[in-house]
Write a protein that holds these residues in place. Structure first.
Motif, PDB file in Angstrom:
ATOM      1  N   LEU A 281       5.663  10.113 -11.383  1.00 18.72           N
ATOM      2  CA  LEU A 281       5.725   8.655 -11.334  1.00 18.72           C
ATOM      3  C   LEU A 281       4.365   8.121 -11.783  1.00 18.72           C
ATOM      4  O   LEU A 281       3.332   8.519 -11.258  1.00 18.72           O
ATOM      5  CB  LEU A 281       6.034   8.199  -9.901  1.00 18.72           C
ATOM      6  CG  LEU A 281       6.035   6.682  -9.645  1.00 18.72           C
ATOM      7  CD1 LEU A 281       7.246   6.047 -10.302  1.00 18.72           C
ATOM      8  CD2 LEU A 281       6.056   6.405  -8.140  1.00 18.72           C
ATOM      9  N   PHE A 282       4.370   7.211 -12.782  1.00 20.87           N
ATOM     10  CA  PHE A 282       3.090   6.688 -13.276  1.00 20.87           C
ATOM     11  C   PHE A 282       3.249   5.228 -13.696  1.00 20.87           C
ATOM     12  O   PHE A 282       4.363   4.720 -13.871  1.00 20.87           O
ATOM     13  CB  PHE A 282       2.580   7.529 -14.451  1.00 20.87           C
ATOM     14  CG  PHE A 282       3.454   7.463 -15.685  1.00 20.87           C
ATOM     15  CD1 PHE A 282       3.147   6.595 -16.737  1.00 20.87           C
ATOM     16  CD2 PHE A 282       4.568   8.271 -15.812  1.00 20.87           C
ATOM     17  CE1 PHE A 282       3.942   6.533 -17.870  1.00 20.87           C
ATOM     18  CE2 PHE A 282       5.363   8.222 -16.939  1.00 20.87           C
ATOM     19  CZ  PHE A 282       5.054   7.355 -17.965  1.00 20.87           C
ATOM     20  N   GLU A 283       2.086   4.564 -13.829  1.00 23.35           N
ATOM     21  CA  GLU A 283       2.074   3.181 -14.306  1.00 23.35           C
ATOM     22  C   GLU A 283       2.051   3.196 -15.830  1.00 23.35           C
ATOM     23  O   GLU A 283       1.125   3.766 -16.431  1.00 23.35           O
ATOM     24  CB  GLU A 283       0.835   2.443 -13.791  1.00 23.35           C
ATOM     25  CG  GLU A 283       0.817   2.257 -12.283  1.00 23.35           C
ATOM     26  CD  GLU A 283      -0.468   1.572 -11.818  1.00 23.35           C
ATOM     27  OE1 GLU A 283      -1.440   1.546 -12.616  1.00 23.35           O
ATOM     28  OE2 GLU A 283      -0.502   1.089 -10.669  1.00 23.35           O
ATOM     29  N   ILE A 290       0.924   8.130  -9.968  1.00 29.86           N
ATOM     30  CA  ILE A 290       1.166   7.598  -8.619  1.00 29.86           C
ATOM     31  C   ILE A 290       1.700   8.682  -7.691  1.00 29.86           C
ATOM     32  O   ILE A 290       1.245   8.842  -6.566  1.00 29.86           O
ATOM     33  CB  ILE A 290       2.157   6.415  -8.664  1.00 29.86           C
ATOM     34  CG1 ILE A 290       1.642   5.337  -9.637  1.00 29.86           C
ATOM     35  CG2 ILE A 290       2.380   5.847  -7.266  1.00 29.86           C
ATOM     36  CD1 ILE A 290       0.298   4.767  -9.259  1.00 29.86           C
ATOM     37  N   ARG A 291       2.670   9.456  -8.149  1.00 26.69           N
ATOM     38  CA  ARG A 291       3.316  10.479  -7.311  1.00 26.69           C
ATOM     39  C   ARG A 291       3.867  11.588  -8.202  1.00 26.69           C
ATOM     40  O   ARG A 291       4.322  11.345  -9.303  1.00 26.69           O
ATOM     41  CB  ARG A 291       4.469   9.848  -6.494  1.00 26.69           C
ATOM     42  CG  ARG A 291       5.204  10.821  -5.581  1.00 26.69           C
ATOM     43  CD  ARG A 291       4.353  11.271  -4.424  1.00 26.69           C
ATOM     44  NE  ARG A 291       5.082  12.101  -3.496  1.00 26.69           N
ATOM     45  CZ  ARG A 291       5.179  13.441  -3.576  1.00 26.69           C
ATOM     46  NH1 ARG A 291       4.579  14.077  -4.573  1.00 26.69           N
ATOM     47  NH2 ARG A 291       5.844  14.118  -2.682  1.00 26.69           N
ATOM     48  N   ASP A 363       9.058  -4.764 -11.353  1.00 27.18           N
ATOM     49  CA  ASP A 363       8.542  -5.537 -10.225  1.00 27.18           C
ATOM     50  C   ASP A 363       9.444  -6.734  -9.991  1.00 27.18           C
ATOM     51  O   ASP A 363      10.494  -6.886 -10.626  1.00 27.18           O
ATOM     52  CB  ASP A 363       7.099  -5.955 -10.474  1.00 27.18           C
ATOM     53  CG  ASP A 363       6.944  -6.805 -11.730  1.00 27.18           C
ATOM     54  OD1 ASP A 363       7.951  -7.360 -12.218  1.00 27.18           O
ATOM     55  OD2 ASP A 363       5.802  -6.915 -12.236  1.00 27.18           O
ATOM     56  N   LYS A 369       6.996  -1.808 -13.775  1.00 25.20           N
ATOM     57  CA  LYS A 369       5.905  -1.497 -12.854  1.00 25.20           C
ATOM     58  C   LYS A 369       5.589  -0.007 -12.859  1.00 25.20           C
ATOM     59  O   LYS A 369       4.423   0.395 -12.934  1.00 25.20           O
ATOM     60  CB  LYS A 369       6.272  -1.948 -11.442  1.00 25.20           C
ATOM     61  CG  LYS A 369       5.155  -1.754 -10.425  1.00 25.20           C
ATOM     62  CD  LYS A 369       5.540  -2.323  -9.061  1.00 25.20           C
ATOM     63  CE  LYS A 369       4.393  -2.174  -8.069  1.00 25.20           C
ATOM     64  NZ  LYS A 369       4.763  -2.727  -6.734  1.00 25.20           N
ATOM     65  N   TYR A 370       6.604   0.797 -12.769  1.00 26.14           N
ATOM     66  CA  TYR A 370       6.431   2.258 -12.773  1.00 26.14           C
ATOM     67  C   TYR A 370       7.454   2.888 -13.693  1.00 26.14           C
ATOM     68  O   TYR A 370       8.513   2.307 -13.984  1.00 26.14           O
ATOM     69  CB  TYR A 370       6.624   2.850 -11.368  1.00 26.14           C
ATOM     70  CG  TYR A 370       5.690   2.321 -10.316  1.00 26.14           C
ATOM     71  CD1 TYR A 370       4.311   2.511 -10.426  1.00 26.14           C
ATOM     72  CD2 TYR A 370       6.185   1.637  -9.211  1.00 26.14           C
ATOM     73  CE1 TYR A 370       3.457   2.023  -9.452  1.00 26.14           C
ATOM     74  CE2 TYR A 370       5.339   1.153  -8.234  1.00 26.14           C
ATOM     75  CZ  TYR A 370       3.972   1.331  -8.361  1.00 26.14           C
ATOM     76  OH  TYR A 370       3.135   0.847  -7.412  1.00 26.14           O
ATOM     77  N   ILE A 372       9.479   6.695 -14.021  1.00 23.43           N
ATOM     78  CA  ILE A 372       9.798   7.986 -13.402  1.00 23.43           C
ATOM     79  C   ILE A 372      10.311   8.912 -14.489  1.00 23.43           C
ATOM     80  O   ILE A 372      11.212   8.564 -15.254  1.00 23.43           O
ATOM     81  CB  ILE A 372      10.876   7.839 -12.316  1.00 23.43           C
ATOM     82  CG1 ILE A 372      10.396   6.931 -11.200  1.00 23.43           C
ATOM     83  CG2 ILE A 372      11.269   9.210 -11.758  1.00 23.43           C
ATOM     84  CD1 ILE A 372      11.459   6.649 -10.154  1.00 23.43           C
TER      85      ILE A 372
END
Length: 861
Positions: A281-283, A290-291, A363, A369-370, A372
């Motif tokens: 998971l990234f911006e 992020i995860r 968002d 926003k992200y 996956i």
């Protein structure tokens, strides 16, 4: 100076020190005999406003108290209650409203405790005037209304606690949590309302506040609810801690929410880390990670710290792939999801072909926003495709050299496109007899089974681990484990099957099954986790009487005698810990009809399968033969089913016979007046011991004969019992009840083949009672005594009786007492002399006789 004088001086010095402390103490100290003052120190006179001891000695505490205490109770009733509790051994410390001789009342703290003095128990009381302390607290209560308003302003509980844990003020919320009104709580001690488990920790925190003069915060739990507590010191004018302000905030909902979030996070983390595919998971705007899951660490070789500092996706792909990924990301942003194949570049430079499923998270304003990405390693798929495209020869080489049966067939009719040589040979065909034939033409597998496989492959695209029977060309049965999947060759879909030959394993299983059924030994398979039977053979019925339905799912420990199960179970566990795969133990097994059989087990545990295999042989006859051989070495005649009486003042024959029984391996239970430690110093071996004693103790066994009888009833057949102390049992239960008990034990011994030895001290039982016991029991005789004739034993007994009367027996004594002729007397004396039981001594013209050591052993007391 001798030791006695030194002790007296030491005692005098101690009394002087005590008297000095007594006289100089700043608190009132007095002693009481029951409810009457008997002595007091000078401070007592000062505190109570008395001029001399005569004003106070001989009076009672309530005479120096108002009629009613502040709690509404009578001073006299309450004082008597405190004194009674102290006398019972519970020291007392409490608040008390006292009055001086002139009637002036004052507040006091009283301590009561019992002390021994010159062999007598007296009450020592210490009274401390706390009027000033109470006045300080009263000054604080002057602002009570203002304090209540301040306390009730917060939405959480609040209270002010003074010395000794006394509640000085409390708000409505705190009072409601304690289940009382504020007025009822003020003046009482907070520790009275807290669970015992919290009192100690709360006192510790209060001591920290007083000691450090700083606030303390902590959390605790009460009745399933969680509280955040704050303790603040309240100072007096001298800067000392006068009281403590306590605030408690209920954080149960917050804790539950935190726990739910934590559980949800743990569940999510576990679920993500359990995936074999990578999760990332990234911006998209910054590339910040992020995860990610564990699979991403494992595949790439990067640590969490490294991944957190690397921008995505630029850190993981080549320039060519990044160019493709850039346009792909825009497509995902526009459409919300998408699939792409890229080569993931790992820390060590490896490139892993990966298929990504990518989706976007927006968002609140609808902006991305992200992102996956879930990546699946498609290295094998790529390699398979490459192998099929680049090297059909290599494929066929692997196909032909496989030890398993490999088949490629048409899905619709099962027409065989290809089969490796190993499969053709196992089925007994020639290549031209099998290639191109349909499943119906060959009929190798039952049509019903074929239908099941086809249904699975059409529904799921594969099947795995299905065990089926196949028929070879010559009609023999073969067994295989079938695995199937769909493959594409030349744009067409075919069924590819891998068949693992199980024929040899099946034959081995049949051999094991045959061994189970034909073996004359006990054979079983047991679950190692709970020792329940999984499989047993018919020998369990032939030897122990159990049907298979009696044992399956029942623990094998249930049919092993309790005296052997623990020791051998420990041996099995130790052997497994050492990695041993085979050991032998001997167990006493309990048959279905209640009898017992000795079995020698060969045990083979398999921890990997959590199974224990055991084969047991009945060795009962061998054990009985061994016991019979050992019986021949016994000193006393003891037979199964017999109850024997031993008359002796000092335990001798009874202990020797007990040692005989232990030496031949009989399980034995002992009831004795001798404490266990002393008894075990005399008798070696394993036996159950019960100490007969009336006192309440874990080591004591009640002398109630009913309890002893119940214990004997619970013994297994062919065990032994020693009852050492029949006289003591008669004292505790009465002789008639004890005699009835002996009769009942005699019947139990006969029915269960027990050997029972009863030891009786002639000094503890009168002659008539002893004769009644003799009627119920047999004499305990040495084995060599039973080998002598009754006539020879008569001679020996007469010699013993004469010596007990301080008479030296002669031939004339034998002739007259036994009423035999002189030649007969001489013949019997010669026999006993030759056997070494007696010796002759000439006194003048006559001869007298005495027992040798061997002879005396027959009558050992």
């Amino acid at each position: 100076m001798n030791a006695g004088e030194s002790a007296v001086d030491s005692q005098s010095e101690s009394e002087i020190r005590y008297r000095t402390l007594f006289e100089k103490a700043n608190d009132a100290i007095f002693t009481m005999d029951g409810e009457i003052f008997t002595e007091c120190n000078p401070k007592t006179l000062e505190i109570y406003g008395c001029k001399s001891k005569e004003d106070i000695i001989g009076r009672s505490p309530w005479e120096f108290s108002p009629e009613i205490q502040p709690d509404g109770r009578s001073s006299k009733d309450k004082a008597q209650e405190m004194i009674t509790s102290c006398v019972k051994g519970r020291d007392q410390r409490f608040y008390w409203k006292h009055s001086r001789l002139d009637g002036t009342e004052f507040d006091a703290e009283v301590s009561l405790n019992c002390v021994e003095f010159d062999g007598e128990t007296i009450i020592q009381a210490i009274v401390r005037d706390i009027t000033e302390q109470m006045e300080r607290e009263n000054h604080m209560r002057q602002d009570e209304e203002l304090l209540k308003a301040l306390l009730n302003a917060p939405l959480e509980s609040a209270m002010l606690v003074g010395e000794g844990g006394r509640i000085l003020a409390i708000n409505d919320i705190a009072a409601d949590r304690l289940g009382r009104s504020p007025d009822a709580l003020v003046g009482s001690e907070i520790t009275d309302y807290l669970p015992p488990t919290l009192v100690e920790s709360r006192l510790k925190y209060a001591e920290m506040v007083v000691g450090t003069k700083k606030p303390v915060r902590f959390e605790d739990e009460r009745d399933g609810r969680y509280f955040e507590n704050s303790l603040y010191p309240v100072f007096d004018t001298d800067g000392e801690v006068l009281s403590i302000a306590v605030y408690a905030k209920d954080i149960s909902e917050r804790r539950r929410a935190e726990k739910a979030l934590l559980e949800e996070k743990e569940f999510t983390d576990t679920a993500l880390d359990a995936q074999m595919d990578t999760f990332f998971l990234f911006e998209p705007a910054t590339g910040k990670a992020i995860r990610w899951n564990k699979a991403f660490n494992d595949v790439t070789g990067y640590t969490d710290e490294e991944i957190a500092g690397m921008p995505a996706p630029a850190s993981y792909y080549s320039e060519e792939d990044l160019a493709e990924a850039g346009s792909f990301i825009q497509t995902v942003i526009d459409e919300g999801t998408g699939t792409i194949e890229l080569e993931l570049i790992c820390k060590d430079g490896r490139r892993v072909p990966t298929e990504y499923q990518v989706s976007v998270i927006e968002d609140d304003s609808g902006e991305p926003k992200y992102m996956i990405s879930i990546g699946r390693d498609i290295t094998r798929r790529k390699e398979s495709e490459m192998a099929l495209m680049e090297s059909e020869e290599k494929f066929h080489k692997l196909f032909e050299t496989s030890p398993n049966v490999l088949v490629i067939s048409n899905l619709e009719d099962g027409r065989i496109i290809d089969m490796n040589e190993n499969g053709i040979r196992k089925l007994g065909y020639q290549r031209d007899e099998i290639i191109g034939k349909t499943r119906d033409q060959l009929a190798i597998v039952d049509p019903a089974d074929v239908g099941t496989l086809v249904e699975l492959i059409r529904r799921d695209g594969l099947y795995s681990g299905i065990e089926l029977k196949a028929i070879a060309k010559d009609g023999t049965e073969k067994y295989g484990l079938f695995h199937g999947q769909l493959i594409e060759i030349g744009g067409k879909t075919y069924l590819f099957q891998t068949i693992v030959d199980l024929t040899e394993r099946k034959e081995m299983e049949r051999e094991i099954e045959s061994y189970f059924e034909v073996s004359s030994d006990l054979v079983c398979m047991v679950d190692l986790e709970d020792y329940t039977f999984m499989k047993v053979n018919s020998s369990f019925h032939n030897i122990l009487g159990y049907e298979e339905t009696d044992l399956i799912s029942r623990s094998i420990l249930d049919i092993i005698h309790p005296r052997t199960v623990g020791k051998n179970l420990a041996r099995i566990k130790e052997a497994m810990e050492r990695g041993e795969r085979s050991l032998r133990v001997e167990d006493l097994m309990m048959a279905k009809d209640g009898s017992t059989r000795w079995v020698a087990w060969t045990i083979n545990p398999d921890p990997d399968k959590n199974i224990l295999f055991a084969s047991g042989r009945d060795i009962t006859h061998r054990k009985e033969a061994e016991m019979e051989l050992r019986r021949r070495l016994m000193r006393y005649r003891l037979e199964d089913g017999g109850t024997y009486l031993v008359k002796e003042k000092v335990s001798d024959r009874s202990l020797e016979s007990l040692q005989d029984l232990l030496n031949i391996g009989l399980y034995t239970t002992v009831f004795s007046r001798t404490p266990e430690k002393s008894f075990r110093r005399s008798i070696q071996g394993e036996y159950d011991f019960h100490w007969l004693a009336s006192r309440e103790s874990e080591e004591a066994f009640s002398p109630d004969v009913e309890g002893i009888e119940r214990t004997i009833e619970g013994l297994s057949p062919r065990e032994a019992v020693l009852i050492d102390g029949i006289g003591y049992l008669s004292t505790k239960n009465g002789f008639d009840r004890t005699l009835a008990f002996v009769q009942e034990v005699r019947e139990l011994a006969y029915l269960k083949d027990l050997i029972v030895i009863i030891a009786a001290n002639p000094d503890a039982i009168d002659e008539s009672q002893m004769r009644q016991l003799e009627i119920e029991c047999e004499d305990l005789l040495p084995l060599h005594e039973t080998m002598l004739s009754a006539q020879l034993m008569d001679v020996l007994r007469l010699i013993v009786d004469q010596h007990d009367k301080n008479i030296s027996p002669t031939y004339l004594t034998l002739v007259e007492e036994l009423r035999i002729s002189r030649p007969t007397a001489r013949k019997r004396v010669n026999q006993l002399t030759g056997l070494g039981y007696i010796s002759e001594t000439r006194k003048g013209k006559s001869k007298s006789f005495d027992l040798t050591e061997k002879g005396r052993s027959l009558f050992k007391r």
